[in-house]
Design an enzyme around this catalytic site. Structure first.
Site, mmCIF file in Angstrom:
data_model
loop_
_atom_site.group_PDB
_atom_site.id
_atom_site.type_symbol
_atom_site.label_atom_id
_atom_site.label_comp_id
_atom_site.label_asym_id
_atom_site.label_seq_id
_atom_site.Cartn_x
_atom_site.Cartn_y
_atom_site.Cartn_z
ATOM 1 N N THR A 211 -28.185 50.201 -22.225
ATOM 2 C CA THR A 211 -29.285 51.272 -22.737
ATOM 3 C C THR A 211 -28.205 52.570 -22.905
ATOM 4 O O THR A 211 -27.252 52.424 -22.195
ATOM 5 C CB THR A 211 -30.429 51.449 -21.813
ATOM 6 O OG1 THR A 211 -31.158 50.603 -22.003
ATOM 7 C CG2 THR A 211 -30.907 52.866 -21.649
ATOM 8 N N ASP A 242 -38.538 49.742 -19.730
ATOM 9 C CA ASP A 242 -38.743 51.063 -19.028
ATOM 10 C C ASP A 242 -38.316 52.288 -19.608
ATOM 11 O O ASP A 242 -38.707 53.325 -19.292
ATOM 12 C CB ASP A 242 -37.983 50.897 -17.795
ATOM 13 C CG ASP A 242 -36.552 50.715 -17.935
ATOM 14 O OD1 ASP A 242 -36.161 49.747 -18.601
ATOM 15 O OD2 ASP A 242 -35.918 51.281 -17.239
ATOM 16 N N THR A 262 -30.795 52.449 -16.379
ATOM 17 C CA THR A 262 -30.646 51.139 -17.205
ATOM 18 C C THR A 262 -30.510 50.085 -16.256
ATOM 19 O O THR A 262 -30.204 49.971 -15.257
ATOM 20 C CB THR A 262 -28.940 51.291 -18.024
ATOM 21 O OG1 THR A 262 -28.492 50.127 -18.273
ATOM 22 C CG2 THR A 262 -28.097 51.984 -16.861
ATOM 23 N N GLY A 263 -31.166 48.858 -17.065
ATOM 24 C CA GLY A 263 -31.240 47.556 -15.995
ATOM 25 C C GLY A 263 -32.505 47.006 -16.639
ATOM 26 O O GLY A 263 -32.943 47.015 -17.610
ATOM 27 N N GLY A 265 -35.620 46.061 -17.474
ATOM 28 C CA GLY A 265 -36.778 47.162 -17.321
ATOM 29 C C GLY A 265 -38.067 46.691 -16.537
ATOM 30 O O GLY A 265 -38.666 47.564 -16.220
#
Ligand code: ASP
Length: 346
Positions: A211, A242, A262-263, A265
Protein backbone atom coordinates in the site's frame (compact mmCIF):
# COMPACT_ATOMS: atom_id res chain seq x y z
CA UNK A 1 15.28 66.40 15.45
CA UNK A 2 13.38 64.87 18.34
CA UNK A 3 10.54 63.88 16.00
CA UNK A 4 13.09 62.27 13.63
CA UNK A 5 14.52 60.20 16.49
CA UNK A 6 11.06 59.06 17.48
CA UNK A 7 10.34 58.11 13.91
CA UNK A 8 13.58 56.21 13.77
CA UNK A 9 12.85 54.41 17.02
CA UNK A 10 9.41 53.51 15.80
CA UNK A 11 10.80 52.27 12.53
CA UNK A 12 13.37 50.04 14.20
CA UNK A 13 10.71 48.72 16.59
CA UNK A 14 8.51 47.81 13.63
CA UNK A 15 11.47 46.21 11.85
CA UNK A 16 12.27 44.22 15.00
CA UNK A 17 8.68 43.13 15.41
CA UNK A 18 8.32 42.11 11.79
CA UNK A 19 11.58 40.20 11.79
CA UNK A 20 10.88 38.44 15.09
CA UNK A 21 7.39 37.58 13.86
CA UNK A 22 8.99 36.21 10.72
CA UNK A 23 11.46 34.17 12.68
CA UNK A 24 8.68 32.74 14.88
CA UNK A 25 6.95 31.63 11.67
CA UNK A 26 10.26 30.25 10.41
CA UNK A 27 10.74 28.36 13.66
CA UNK A 28 7.61 26.32 13.15
CA UNK A 29 8.42 22.66 12.66
CA UNK A 30 7.23 20.80 9.60
CA UNK A 31 7.83 17.22 8.53
CA UNK A 32 6.59 14.41 6.35
CA UNK A 33 6.74 10.62 6.30
CA UNK A 34 5.68 8.28 3.52
CA UNK A 35 5.42 4.53 3.08
CA UNK A 36 5.28 2.22 0.10
CA UNK A 37 3.96 -0.85 1.92
CA UNK A 38 5.20 -3.39 4.43
CA UNK A 39 5.79 -7.07 3.87
CA UNK A 40 8.19 -9.84 3.01
CA UNK A 41 10.77 -7.61 1.43
CA UNK A 42 13.82 -9.78 1.14
CA UNK A 43 17.14 -7.99 0.45
CA UNK A 44 18.24 -10.91 -1.74
CA UNK A 45 15.29 -10.47 -4.11
CA UNK A 46 16.60 -7.10 -5.32
CA UNK A 47 19.41 -6.41 -7.73
CA UNK A 48 21.41 -3.35 -6.62
CA UNK A 49 19.81 -1.44 -9.51
CA UNK A 50 16.29 -2.40 -8.44
CA UNK A 51 16.94 -1.43 -4.84
CA UNK A 52 18.34 1.88 -6.04
CA UNK A 53 15.26 2.49 -8.17
CA UNK A 54 12.89 1.84 -5.23
CA UNK A 55 14.91 4.14 -2.99
CA UNK A 56 14.96 6.87 -5.62
CA UNK A 57 11.17 6.75 -6.00
CA UNK A 58 10.65 6.87 -2.21
CA UNK A 59 12.97 9.86 -2.04
CA UNK A 60 11.15 11.56 -4.90
CA UNK A 61 7.83 11.11 -3.09
CA UNK A 62 9.04 12.42 0.27
CA UNK A 63 10.88 15.33 -1.35
CA UNK A 64 7.77 16.24 -3.34
CA UNK A 65 5.75 16.54 -0.13
CA UNK A 66 8.59 18.31 1.65
CA UNK A 67 8.79 21.04 -0.99
CA UNK A 68 5.07 21.72 -0.59
CA UNK A 69 5.53 22.12 3.18
CA UNK A 70 8.69 24.19 2.84
CA UNK A 71 6.84 26.67 0.63
CA UNK A 72 4.14 27.00 3.29
CA UNK A 73 1.66 24.63 1.63
CA UNK A 74 -0.81 22.57 3.63
CA UNK A 75 -0.16 19.12 5.02
CA UNK A 76 -3.14 17.91 2.96
CA UNK A 77 -1.49 19.07 -0.24
CA UNK A 78 1.85 17.55 0.78
CA UNK A 79 0.21 14.20 1.55
CA UNK A 80 -1.72 14.21 -1.74
CA UNK A 81 1.26 15.09 -3.91
CA UNK A 82 3.57 12.58 -2.21
CA UNK A 83 0.99 9.82 -2.68
CA UNK A 84 0.51 10.78 -6.34
CA UNK A 85 4.19 10.04 -6.97
CA UNK A 86 3.79 6.56 -5.49
CA UNK A 87 0.46 5.89 -7.25
CA UNK A 88 2.07 6.73 -10.58
CA UNK A 89 4.96 4.33 -9.98
CA UNK A 90 4.62 0.66 -10.99
CA UNK A 91 6.72 -0.40 -7.96
CA UNK A 92 4.00 0.06 -5.38
CA UNK A 93 0.58 -1.46 -4.86
CA UNK A 94 -1.52 1.61 -5.62
CA UNK A 95 -2.60 3.22 -8.89
CA UNK A 96 -0.24 1.93 -11.61
CA UNK A 97 1.13 -1.26 -10.10
CA UNK A 98 -2.02 -2.11 -8.11
CA UNK A 99 -2.41 -5.84 -7.53
CA UNK A 100 -4.90 -7.96 -9.47
CA UNK A 101 -8.21 -9.22 -8.15
CA UNK A 102 -9.34 -12.81 -8.64
CA UNK A 103 -11.11 -11.62 -11.83
CA UNK A 104 -7.86 -10.16 -13.15
CA UNK A 105 -8.86 -6.57 -12.65
CA UNK A 106 -7.75 -3.79 -10.31
CA UNK A 107 -10.00 -2.42 -7.56
CA UNK A 108 -8.51 0.42 -5.58
CA UNK A 109 -9.21 2.00 -2.21
CA UNK A 110 -7.98 5.31 -0.79
CA UNK A 111 -8.69 7.76 2.00
CA UNK A 112 -7.50 11.08 3.32
CA UNK A 113 -8.11 12.91 6.59
CA UNK A 114 -7.58 16.54 7.57
CA UNK A 115 -6.57 16.84 11.23
CA UNK A 116 -7.52 20.50 11.34
CA UNK A 117 -11.19 20.05 10.45
CA UNK A 118 -11.57 16.31 11.17
CA UNK A 119 -13.00 16.06 7.67
CA UNK A 120 -12.29 12.90 5.74
CA UNK A 121 -12.90 11.43 2.30
CA UNK A 122 -12.60 7.88 1.02
CA UNK A 123 -13.26 5.76 -2.04
CA UNK A 124 -13.33 1.99 -2.34
CA UNK A 125 -13.43 -0.47 -5.19
CA UNK A 126 -12.73 2.12 -7.88
CA UNK A 127 -11.51 0.64 -11.15
CA UNK A 128 -11.04 3.58 -13.48
CA UNK A 129 -9.52 6.42 -11.50
CA UNK A 130 -5.85 7.12 -12.15
CA UNK A 131 -5.15 8.67 -8.74
CA UNK A 132 -7.65 7.39 -6.17
CA UNK A 133 -6.23 9.69 -3.45
CA UNK A 134 -7.30 12.71 -5.52
CA UNK A 135 -10.83 11.35 -5.69
CA UNK A 136 -10.85 10.68 -1.93
CA UNK A 137 -9.89 14.32 -1.43
CA UNK A 138 -12.71 15.46 -3.71
CA UNK A 139 -15.15 13.33 -1.71
CA UNK A 140 -13.92 15.17 1.39
CA UNK A 141 -13.99 18.65 -0.15
CA UNK A 142 -16.86 18.50 -2.61
CA UNK A 143 -19.39 16.06 -1.23
CA UNK A 144 -21.42 15.74 1.92
CA UNK A 145 -20.20 12.15 2.42
CA UNK A 146 -17.13 10.42 3.74
CA UNK A 147 -16.96 7.21 1.68
CA UNK A 148 -18.13 6.40 -1.84
CA UNK A 149 -17.67 3.03 -3.49
CA UNK A 150 -17.46 1.45 -6.94
CA UNK A 151 -19.53 2.83 -9.81
CA UNK A 152 -21.10 5.50 -7.63
CA UNK A 153 -17.67 6.85 -6.72
CA UNK A 154 -16.78 6.93 -10.41
CA UNK A 155 -20.03 8.69 -11.29
CA UNK A 156 -19.07 11.29 -8.68
CA UNK A 157 -15.58 11.50 -10.23
CA UNK A 158 -17.14 12.48 -13.56
CA UNK A 159 -19.18 15.24 -11.91
CA UNK A 160 -15.89 16.64 -10.62
CA UNK A 161 -14.21 16.55 -14.01
CA UNK A 162 -12.01 13.56 -13.14
CA UNK A 163 -11.59 11.49 -16.33
CA UNK A 164 -12.06 7.73 -16.11
CA UNK A 165 -9.33 5.52 -17.53
CA UNK A 166 -9.31 1.90 -18.71
CA UNK A 167 -8.70 -0.67 -15.99
CA UNK A 168 -5.80 -2.03 -18.07
CA UNK A 169 -3.97 1.23 -17.36
CA UNK A 170 -2.97 -0.31 -14.05
CA UNK A 171 -1.61 -3.57 -15.50
CA UNK A 172 1.93 -4.65 -14.73
CA UNK A 173 3.59 -7.95 -15.56
CA UNK A 174 5.04 -8.55 -12.09
CA UNK A 175 1.63 -8.15 -10.42
CA UNK A 176 0.08 -10.48 -12.99
CA UNK A 177 2.65 -13.13 -12.20
CA UNK A 178 2.00 -12.61 -8.52
CA UNK A 179 -1.72 -13.24 -9.09
CA UNK A 180 -0.93 -16.48 -10.93
CA UNK A 181 1.25 -17.61 -8.01
CA UNK A 182 -1.47 -16.76 -5.51
CA UNK A 183 -4.07 -18.68 -7.55
CA UNK A 184 -1.78 -21.70 -7.87
CA UNK A 185 -1.24 -21.74 -4.10
CA UNK A 186 -4.95 -21.53 -3.41
CA UNK A 187 -5.68 -24.26 -5.96
CA UNK A 188 -3.12 -26.49 -4.30
CA UNK A 189 -4.68 -25.80 -0.90
CA UNK A 190 -8.06 -26.80 -2.34
CA UNK A 191 -6.56 -30.04 -3.62
CA UNK A 192 -5.29 -30.59 -0.10
CA UNK A 193 -8.94 -30.38 1.00
CA UNK A 194 -8.67 -26.94 2.53
CA UNK A 195 -11.79 -24.80 2.37
CA UNK A 196 -11.82 -21.16 1.14
CA UNK A 197 -10.83 -19.76 4.52
CA UNK A 198 -8.04 -22.25 5.09
CA UNK A 199 -6.69 -21.88 1.56
CA UNK A 200 -6.77 -18.09 1.88
CA UNK A 201 -4.96 -18.30 5.18
CA UNK A 202 -2.35 -20.46 3.47
CA UNK A 203 -1.39 -17.54 1.22
CA UNK A 204 1.92 -15.95 2.16
CA UNK A 205 1.97 -12.48 3.59
CA UNK A 206 3.43 -11.20 0.30
CA UNK A 207 -0.06 -11.54 -1.24
CA UNK A 208 -1.81 -9.70 1.56
CA UNK A 209 0.16 -6.49 1.90
CA UNK A 210 1.48 -3.50 -0.05
CA UNK A 211 0.00 0.00 0.00
CA UNK A 212 1.20 3.60 -0.10
CA UNK A 213 0.58 6.43 2.32
CA UNK A 214 1.78 9.71 3.75
CA UNK A 215 1.44 11.77 6.92
CA UNK A 216 2.55 15.38 7.30
CA UNK A 217 2.74 18.36 9.64
CA UNK A 218 2.70 21.81 8.03
CA UNK A 219 4.00 25.16 9.24
CA UNK A 220 0.55 26.11 10.50
CA UNK A 221 0.56 23.11 12.84
CA UNK A 222 -2.00 21.14 10.83
CA UNK A 223 -1.53 17.42 10.38
CA UNK A 224 -3.03 15.12 7.74
CA UNK A 225 -2.87 11.51 6.65
CA UNK A 226 -3.64 9.66 3.42
CA UNK A 227 -3.49 6.06 2.19
CA UNK A 228 -3.99 4.49 -1.26
CA UNK A 229 -3.93 0.82 -2.25
CA UNK A 230 -4.80 -1.89 -4.72
CA UNK A 231 -5.58 -4.07 -1.68
CA UNK A 232 -4.87 -7.77 -1.55
CA UNK A 233 -3.75 -9.96 -4.47
CA UNK A 234 -6.47 -12.35 -5.66
CA UNK A 235 -9.17 -10.59 -3.62
CA UNK A 236 -12.76 -11.33 -4.59
CA UNK A 237 -16.37 -10.75 -3.61
CA UNK A 238 -15.81 -6.98 -3.50
CA UNK A 239 -13.38 -7.26 -0.61
CA UNK A 240 -12.45 -3.90 0.93
CA UNK A 241 -9.46 -3.49 3.23
CA UNK A 242 -8.54 -0.98 5.89
CA UNK A 243 -7.04 1.71 3.62
CA UNK A 244 -10.35 3.56 3.02
CA UNK A 245 -11.62 3.00 6.55
CA UNK A 246 -11.08 6.09 8.71
CA UNK A 247 -9.65 5.02 12.06
CA UNK A 248 -8.32 1.75 10.63
CA UNK A 249 -5.92 2.61 7.79
CA UNK A 250 -5.96 6.40 8.07
CA UNK A 251 -6.53 8.91 10.87
CA UNK A 252 -5.55 12.51 11.66
CA UNK A 253 -6.42 14.86 14.48
CA UNK A 254 -4.65 18.14 15.13
CA UNK A 255 -2.71 18.26 18.39
CA UNK A 256 -2.77 14.47 18.58
CA UNK A 257 -1.42 12.46 15.65
CA UNK A 258 -1.80 11.39 12.04
CA UNK A 259 -1.37 7.78 10.90
CA UNK A 260 -1.28 5.87 7.62
CA UNK A 261 -1.19 2.08 7.79
CA UNK A 262 -0.09 -0.81 5.62
CA UNK A 263 -0.67 -4.46 6.34
CA UNK A 264 -3.21 -7.24 6.54
CA UNK A 265 -6.29 -5.04 6.34
CA UNK A 266 -8.73 -7.30 8.14
CA UNK A 267 -6.64 -7.00 11.31
CA UNK A 268 -6.21 -3.27 10.90
CA UNK A 269 -9.98 -2.85 10.68
CA UNK A 270 -10.76 -5.06 13.67
CA UNK A 271 -8.04 -3.56 15.84
CA UNK A 272 -8.85 -0.02 14.74
CA UNK A 273 -5.13 0.51 14.33
CA UNK A 274 -4.76 4.15 13.27
CA UNK A 275 -7.38 5.36 15.75
CA UNK A 276 -5.99 3.23 18.56
CA UNK A 277 -2.51 4.73 18.16
CA UNK A 278 -3.91 8.26 18.32
CA UNK A 279 -6.13 7.35 21.30
CA UNK A 280 -3.03 6.32 23.24
CA UNK A 281 -1.43 9.67 22.46
CA UNK A 282 -4.58 11.60 23.32
CA UNK A 283 -5.88 9.84 26.40
CA UNK A 284 -2.81 8.20 27.87
CA UNK A 285 -0.37 11.00 27.05
CA UNK A 286 2.04 8.53 25.50
CA UNK A 287 4.54 9.56 22.83
CA UNK A 288 3.83 8.80 19.20
CA UNK A 289 6.82 6.41 19.19
CA UNK A 290 5.55 4.41 22.17
CA UNK A 291 1.91 4.42 21.05
CA UNK A 292 2.66 3.21 17.54
CA UNK A 293 5.10 0.60 18.81
CA UNK A 294 2.61 -0.80 21.34
CA UNK A 295 -0.07 -1.27 18.70
CA UNK A 296 2.14 -2.68 15.93
CA UNK A 297 4.67 -4.67 17.93
CA UNK A 298 2.52 -5.85 20.82
CA UNK A 299 -1.21 -5.81 20.17
CA UNK A 300 -1.08 -6.74 16.48
CA UNK A 301 1.62 -9.34 16.90
CA UNK A 302 -0.41 -11.06 19.62
CA UNK A 303 -3.41 -10.99 17.28
CA UNK A 304 -1.40 -12.35 14.32
CA UNK A 305 -1.73 -9.19 12.21
CA UNK A 306 1.19 -8.20 10.00
CA UNK A 307 2.07 -4.73 8.83
CA UNK A 308 3.22 -1.32 9.95
CA UNK A 309 2.38 2.37 10.12
CA UNK A 310 3.87 5.79 9.65
CA UNK A 311 2.76 8.28 12.28
CA UNK A 312 3.48 11.92 13.04
CA UNK A 313 2.55 14.20 15.95
CA UNK A 314 1.98 17.96 16.15
CA UNK A 315 5.65 18.58 16.96
CA UNK A 316 6.86 16.68 13.93
CA UNK A 317 8.00 13.55 15.81
CA UNK A 318 7.75 10.56 13.51
CA UNK A 319 7.26 6.84 14.23
CA UNK A 320 7.59 4.12 11.57
CA UNK A 321 7.16 0.74 13.32
CA UNK A 322 6.45 -2.47 11.40
CA UNK A 323 6.36 -6.14 12.36
CA UNK A 324 7.23 -7.50 8.92
CA UNK A 325 10.63 -8.05 7.36
CA UNK A 326 10.62 -4.61 5.82
CA UNK A 327 8.59 -1.53 5.05
CA UNK A 328 9.37 0.89 2.23
CA UNK A 329 9.49 4.28 3.88
CA UNK A 330 11.04 7.72 3.90
CA UNK A 331 10.96 10.69 6.26
CA UNK A 332 12.10 14.27 6.01
CA UNK A 333 12.04 16.89 8.74
CA UNK A 334 12.52 20.64 8.42
CA UNK A 335 16.07 21.53 7.42
CA UNK A 336 17.13 17.89 7.10
CA UNK A 337 17.79 15.58 4.19
CA UNK A 338 15.45 12.72 3.33
CA UNK A 339 15.99 9.42 5.15
CA UNK A 340 15.02 6.46 2.97
CA UNK A 341 14.73 3.01 4.55
CA UNK A 342 13.50 -0.42 3.52
CA UNK A 343 14.71 -2.78 6.22
CA UNK A 344 15.06 -2.34 9.97
CA UNK A 345 18.41 -0.60 9.87
CA UNK A 346 18.89 0.68 6.34
N1 ASP B 1 -3.90 -2.73 4.03
C1 ASP B 1 -4.09 -3.08 2.67
C2 ASP B 1 -5.31 -3.91 2.53
O1 ASP B 1 -5.52 -4.77 3.35
C3 ASP B 1 -2.94 -3.79 2.08
C4 ASP B 1 -1.63 -3.30 2.57
O2 ASP B 1 -1.51 -2.30 3.20
O3 ASP B 1 -0.64 -3.94 2.36
O4 ASP B 1 -6.01 -3.76 1.57
Amino acid sequence: MRITMNKLTMLSCITLLVSSFGSVANDKPFAIAIHGGAGTINPSSFTPEQEQAYRAKLKEAVDTGYVVLEKGGSSLEAVTQAINVLEDSPYFNAGKGAVYTHNEQHEMDASIMDGKTMNAGAVSGVKHVKNPIDLARLVMDKSVHVMLYGEGAEEFALTQGVPLVANETFNTQHRYESLQRAKAKMEQAKLDNKDYIASHNALDVEFKVGTVGAVALDKSGNISAGTSTGGMTNKRYGRIGDAPVIGAGTYAENGVCAVSATGHGEYFIRYHVAGDICAKVKYQGKSIIQSADEVINQRLITAGGTGGVIAIDHRGNIATPFNTEGMYRATRKKGEQAQVMIWRDK
